[in-house]
Design an enzyme around this catalytic site. Structure first.
Site, PDB file in Angstrom:
ATOM      1  N   ALA A  92       0.990  -1.077  -0.189  1.00 18.05           N
ATOM      2  CA  ALA A  92      -0.038   0.001   0.099  1.00 18.05           C
ATOM      3  C   ALA A  92       1.008   1.189   0.022  1.00 18.05           C
ATOM      4  O   ALA A  92       1.813   1.286   0.822  1.00 18.05           O
ATOM      5  CB  ALA A  92      -1.084   0.019   1.257  1.00 18.05           C
ATOM      6  N   ASP A  93       0.611   2.184  -0.968  1.00 15.10           N
ATOM      7  CA  ASP A  93       1.122   3.301  -0.717  1.00 15.10           C
ATOM      8  C   ASP A  93       0.558   4.283   0.225  1.00 15.10           C
ATOM      9  O   ASP A  93       1.244   5.226   0.704  1.00 15.10           O
ATOM     10  CB  ASP A  93       1.138   4.100  -2.207  1.00 15.10           C
ATOM     11  N   ARG A  94      -0.677   4.166   0.531  1.00 14.61           N
ATOM     12  CA  ARG A  94      -1.281   4.833   1.350  1.00 14.61           C
ATOM     13  C   ARG A  94      -2.427   4.177   2.288  1.00 14.61           C
ATOM     14  O   ARG A  94      -3.180   3.335   1.321  1.00 14.61           O
ATOM     15  CB  ARG A  94      -2.102   6.224   0.797  1.00 14.61           C
ATOM     16  N   ALA A 123      -4.686   2.559  -0.795  1.00 10.66           N
ATOM     17  CA  ALA A 123      -4.317   2.933  -2.296  1.00 10.66           C
ATOM     18  C   ALA A 123      -2.975   2.196  -2.569  1.00 10.66           C
ATOM     19  O   ALA A 123      -1.948   2.271  -1.782  1.00 10.66           O
ATOM     20  CB  ALA A 123      -4.084   4.618  -2.580  1.00 10.66           C
ATOM     21  N   PHE A 132      -2.865   4.228  -9.712  1.00 12.77           N
ATOM     22  CA  PHE A 132      -3.147   3.525  -8.277  1.00 12.77           C
ATOM     23  C   PHE A 132      -4.723   3.205  -8.335  1.00 12.77           C
ATOM     24  O   PHE A 132      -5.207   4.075  -9.176  1.00 12.77           O
ATOM     25  CB  PHE A 132      -2.858   4.251  -6.992  1.00 12.77           C
TER      26      PHE A 132
END
Length: 202
Positions: free
Chosen positions: A91-93, A101, A169
């Protein structure tokens, strides 16, 4: 295990918990392998830049972890026919309600895993968790150049005049994260994450 790196990974019959922490889905696979809990991993190619084929596959081979590279479009078939017991993505966020995300294509992996009754995990360091954002709708999604899809090494392969939508994303809703969110602080259900992080900070 199906790996999504944050290309994805599919685990086959833990074929996935974590005693020592290495970040990201490949770190989870490495932990399982070290513990003797992993039979096999599948990693997706991760189009259009092929990070799974170039990076995740390299790490798995380097660590001598039994693994197979598959096309992104093969993930649901692998879940149905190859004994996948868990899906692990990066996950990037991660936001306050547990929405995440990650590299585009992650959302469809979560849907396929839900359909097949396979636990879906997100592996991310707590530094990727942004409690200032309440839901995934607040995450700004980067749009990438259309040439990433229409061209290969500078050579046009797509029909001239075709439109392109190329988000970097997508957002996976928290209710599809059925296994949990794996961090260096522990494994949490999406609805537990905010309290766990606030307790750690305080």
């Amino acid at each position: 295990v199906l790996l999504n790196n944050e290309p994805p990974c599919l685990c086959v019959a833990f074929r996935l918990i974590l005693t020592s922490w290495w970040p990201g889905p490949t770190g989870v696979i490495r932990s399982l392998h070290t513990l003797g809990r992993l039979d096999h991993a599948f990693c997706t190619e991760t189009r259009p830049y092929n990070q799974g084929a170039r990076l995740t596959a390299f790490e798995l081979v380097y660590e001598q972890i039994p693994a197979t590279l598959i096309a992104d479009s093969m993930a649901a078939a692998a879940m149905a026919h190859r004994g996948v017991s868990a899906v692990v993505v990066g996950a990037d966020r991660v936001v306050a309600n547990g929405d995440t995300a990650n590299k585009v294509g992650t959302y469809q992996l979560a849907i396929a895993a839900k359909h097949h009754g396979i636990p879906f995990y997100v592996a991310a360091p707590s530094s990727s968790c942004d409690l200032r954002l309440e839901t995934g709708r607040e995450i700004v999604i980067e749009e990438r150049p259309g040439q990433e899809l229409t061209d290969v090494k500078g050579i046009r392969i797509a029909a001239p005049g075709i439109g392109v939508w190329n988000p970097a994303f997508d957002v996976t809703p928290h209710e599809l994260i059925t296994g949990g969110i794996i961090t260096e602080l522990g494994v949490f259900a999406p609805e537990e994450l905010r309290a766990a992080l606030n307790t750690t900070v305080s």
